[in-house]
Design a protein around this motif. Structure first.
Motif, PDB file in Angstrom:
ATOM      1  N   ASP A 463       0.863  -1.036   0.057  1.00 28.22           N
ATOM      2  CA  ASP A 463       0.130   0.022   0.006  1.00 28.22           C
ATOM      3  C   ASP A 463       0.674   1.309   0.145  1.00 28.22           C
ATOM      4  O   ASP A 463       2.129   1.340  -0.048  1.00 28.22           O
ATOM      5  CB  ASP A 463      -0.998   0.013   1.264  1.00 28.22           C
ATOM      6  N   GLY A 464       0.241   2.406  -0.020  1.00 28.30           N
ATOM      7  CA  GLY A 464       1.004   3.594  -0.165  1.00 28.30           C
ATOM      8  C   GLY A 464       1.640   3.820   1.105  1.00 28.30           C
ATOM      9  O   GLY A 464       2.915   4.501   0.867  1.00 28.30           O
ATOM     10  N   ARG A 465       1.420   3.623   2.251  1.00 31.89           N
ATOM     11  CA  ARG A 465       1.913   3.706   3.587  1.00 31.89           C
ATOM     12  C   ARG A 465       3.420   2.928   3.412  1.00 31.89           C
ATOM     13  O   ARG A 465       4.570   3.586   3.690  1.00 31.89           O
ATOM     14  CB  ARG A 465       1.388   3.244   4.777  1.00 31.89           C
ATOM     15  N   GLN A 466       3.370   1.854   3.048  1.00 34.69           N
ATOM     16  CA  GLN A 466       4.892   0.934   2.924  1.00 34.69           C
ATOM     17  C   GLN A 466       5.609   1.634   1.766  1.00 34.69           C
ATOM     18  O   GLN A 466       6.857   1.557   2.069  1.00 34.69           O
ATOM     19  CB  GLN A 466       4.372  -0.409   2.429  1.00 34.69           C
ATOM     20  N   GLU A 469       7.197   4.812   3.181  1.00 36.65           N
ATOM     21  CA  GLU A 469       8.300   4.374   4.176  1.00 36.65           C
ATOM     22  C   GLU A 469       9.476   3.908   3.420  1.00 36.65           C
ATOM     23  O   GLU A 469      10.711   4.427   3.717  1.00 36.65           O
ATOM     24  CB  GLU A 469       7.807   3.394   5.017  1.00 36.65           C
ATOM     25  N   LYS A 470       9.391   3.158   2.292  1.00 37.60           N
ATOM     26  CA  LYS A 470      10.433   2.703   1.587  1.00 37.60           C
ATOM     27  C   LYS A 470      11.347   3.872   0.959  1.00 37.60           C
ATOM     28  O   LYS A 470      12.536   4.286   1.098  1.00 37.60           O
ATOM     29  CB  LYS A 470      10.102   1.747   0.448  1.00 37.60           C
ATOM     30  N   VAL A 471      10.487   5.082   0.547  1.00 39.36           N
ATOM     31  CA  VAL A 471      11.000   5.994  -0.259  1.00 39.36           C
ATOM     32  C   VAL A 471      11.810   7.047   0.800  1.00 39.36           C
ATOM     33  O   VAL A 471      12.867   7.602   0.507  1.00 39.36           O
ATOM     34  CB  VAL A 471       9.840   6.808  -0.754  1.00 39.36           C
ATOM     35  N   GLU A 474      15.176   5.313   1.720  1.00 39.63           N
ATOM     36  CA  GLU A 474      16.204   5.337   0.713  1.00 39.63           C
ATOM     37  C   GLU A 474      16.575   6.692  -0.019  1.00 39.63           C
ATOM     38  O   GLU A 474      17.528   6.895  -0.304  1.00 39.63           O
ATOM     39  CB  GLU A 474      15.731   4.349  -0.524  1.00 39.63           C
ATOM     40  N   ARG A 475      15.613   7.580  -0.090  1.00 41.70           N
ATOM     41  CA  ARG A 475      15.934   8.733  -0.884  1.00 41.70           C
ATOM     42  C   ARG A 475      15.590   9.947   0.120  1.00 41.70           C
ATOM     43  O   ARG A 475      15.775  11.204  -0.152  1.00 41.70           O
ATOM     44  CB  ARG A 475      15.028   8.907  -1.985  1.00 41.70           C
ATOM     45  N   GLY A 476      14.735   9.842   1.332  1.00 40.15           N
ATOM     46  CA  GLY A 476      14.784  11.044   2.270  1.00 40.15           C
ATOM     47  C   GLY A 476      13.207  11.556   1.954  1.00 40.15           C
ATOM     48  O   GLY A 476      12.589  11.273   1.093  1.00 40.15           O
ATOM     49  N   ALA A 477      12.850  12.226   2.949  1.00 45.77           N
ATOM     50  CA  ALA A 477      11.473  12.840   3.251  1.00 45.77           C
ATOM     51  C   ALA A 477      11.034  13.662   1.923  1.00 45.77           C
ATOM     52  O   ALA A 477       9.993  13.768   1.515  1.00 45.77           O
ATOM     53  CB  ALA A 477      11.090  13.708   4.465  1.00 45.77           C
TER      54      ALA A 477
END
Length: 515
Positions: A463-466, A469-471, A474-477
């Motif tokens: 889902d979008g939440r997962q 979180e991955k983004v 790995e790449r920051g907020a």
């Protein structure tokens, strides 16, 4: 006419010579119809004479509204033999957009596939042309094949000169004033030479994307090398897989989204694809994770080509560079071609060192003559012999070129820039994601928000939440999408690229409705 002009030979003449070396060989296949090299060559010469008899002369524009027929290739060759410039319409554009292009390029003759007779009637009502010539009997126009049948198939001496425009290809914008990219016969011949390395196998190329795009140039090279072209009317993964096995296909070109569809089709695992020797992909950004999957499925046969209609070929990532354990290398567009210069420059025009992001600028013999009837735009992108591609990228210490975004697609957010392809790479690396498209949408305060549209693996539950979180990890907020939408498939353009214009339009409507 100068001595140089008299001795100049176009790509068409070189291909016709290659066809004459073995006239009995199978040159083209379409829906069970098999055309020999001799038959195709004779058709080109007959068509050239028929077009001349209809008043088409050197420097005129012939526009094609046609699918993937053997006669489509013959018509292009015939028109170019006369020295006419050829414009090939994308079939899935609206009638209004097609009519705009037909009018803009000053079409002398519209050559029509009988299957598009109704569309031709719509287009010519909006943009009348002197002649509508049809590749077979139809309720509009004059049958060009019937006219050609009454002509001699003796060799027709080319009227083209090196600096004449051979093709006008339109890119960017399906409404308004699209850009017509002008390429000369000299440039077409040079590009033909770049492609013309002889493979160690007999080529059988499957054309399953439009001849108006890259597949058409590769088809020219296949005919020149003595190979066979198998034509499909459109891309359908099951039909493509069946054709690969039935026709023992060695070569094909696919845009990355179509390659993914081929890999994901249920029949892929059970189809004999062992005949494949070169699967060329390009035209838009590819996912390193998915390309690694393709190497595992098809073997070491993938080749990525990076280029633009304005610039010709720029770089190539060879099969040897397709290492599934090197996603950084798969993310690159390979090494710059011989006789092509690439510089990475900042906004002031300063050359940047290895590793720094800037605009990709190119200089080579393949660069376009200019945009059709748009001198200001031509001057904007062509400066001092260098083409400014509009792509953002960098060169590494080993000379590999990586493209990170289009300047116009880069998303400006609070705190910096989001490169859409980098975010897509993160999303696509999730095991439950097949594909994604990232783009910017302005909110009510005119600030750009990061939007992502994601295609999940069938049956998956990510889902979008997962994914957010991955983004973040790995790449920051800064890279975290404000909105993630899940769809069954991404809309594609006529060429097969993800249609971000349509996705952005849909998202803007949803944002507006929510506001």
């Amino acid at each position: 006419m100068s001595i140089t002009d008299r001795t100049f030979r176009t790509y068409v003449e070189e291909n016709l010579d290659a066809l004459s070396s073995n006239p009995a060989r199978e040159a083209l296949v379409h829906q069970g119809r098999r055309v020999t090299a001799g038959e195709f060559r004779a058709l080109v010469h007959r068509m050239a004479r028929a077009l001349r008899a209809q008043g088409v002369e050197r420097g005129a524009t012939v526009t094609l509204l046609s699918g993937n027929l053997p006669e489509t290739l013959a018509a292009r060759y015939a028109a170019n033999l006369i020295g006419a410039r050829v414009n090939h319409l994308y079939n899935k554009l609206s009638a209004e957009s097609q009519a705009h292009i037909v009018r803009d390029v000053e079409t002398r003759a519209l050559i029509v596939d009988p299957r598009f007779a109704d569309r031709a009637a719509e287009v010519t009502e909006l943009a009348p042309v002197p002649d509508v010539l049809v590749l077979g009997p139809a309720k509009v126009g004059t049958d060009l094949l019937e006219l050609a049948a009454g002509q001699s198939d003796e060799p027709f001496a080319s009227l083209a000169r090196p600096d004449d425009v051979s093709t006008i290809r339109h890119t960017g914008g399906t409404t308004g004033h699209p850009k017509g990219i002008c390429t000369t016969f000299e440039q077409a011949r040079w590009f033909h030479g770049v492609l013309a390395e002889q493979p160690e196998f007999e080529r059988r190329q499957l054309v399953c994307t439009t001849l108006a795009h890259a597949a058409g140039a590769l088809a020219d090279n296949t005919l020149y090398s003595g190979g066979t072209i198998v034509l499909l009317d459109d891309f359908d993964p099951e039909t493509v897989l069946a054709a690969i096995a039935r026709e023992r296909i060695t070569d094909m070109f696919l845009l990355p989204p179509l390659l993914y569809q081929l890999m994901d089709h249920p029949s892929a695992r059970h189809t004999d694809t062992s005949s494949l020797r070169m699967v060329t992909y390009g035209g838009c950004q590819a996912s390193p994770a998915r390309i690694a999957d393709a190497v595992r499925m098809f073997g070491p046969v993938l080749l990525q080509g990076y280029g633009q209609n304005e610039a010709g070929g720029i770089s190539v990532l060879t099969p040897e560079d397709h290492d599934p354990d090197r996603p950084d290398r798969l993310r690159s567009a390979g090494k710059v071609l011989p006789d092509v210069e690439v510089a990475i420059r900042d906004e002031s025009g300063r050359d940047l060192p290895a590793g720094e992001h800037g605009e990709v600028c190119v200089r080579s013999a393949m660069i376009m003559k200019g945009y059709w009837k748009q001198p200001e735009l031509t001057a904007e992108v062509l400066r001092d012999g260098w083409l400014h591609t509009g792509d953002i990228g960098f060169l590494d210490d080993e000379g590999y070129l990586t493209i990170v975004d289009r300047i116009k697609d880069m998303i400006v957010v609070v705190g910096g820039h989001v490169y859409t392809t980098e975010l897509e790479d993160v999303l696509n690396s999730h095991p439950q994601v097949l594909q994604s498209a990232v783009f910017g949408v302005r909110d009510a305060h005119r600030m750009e928000q990061v939007h992502a549209v994601v295609v999940r693996v069938p049956g998956s539950t990510v889902d979008g939440r997962q994914l957010r979180e991955k983004v973040r990890q790995e790449r920051g907020a800064m890279y975290e999408p404000a909105r993630i939408t899940f769809v069954d498939a991404l809309p594609l353009t006529d060429a097969g690229k993800p249609d971000k214009k349509e996705l952005r339009r849909q998202a803007e409507q949803e944002v507006g409705a929510a506001g």
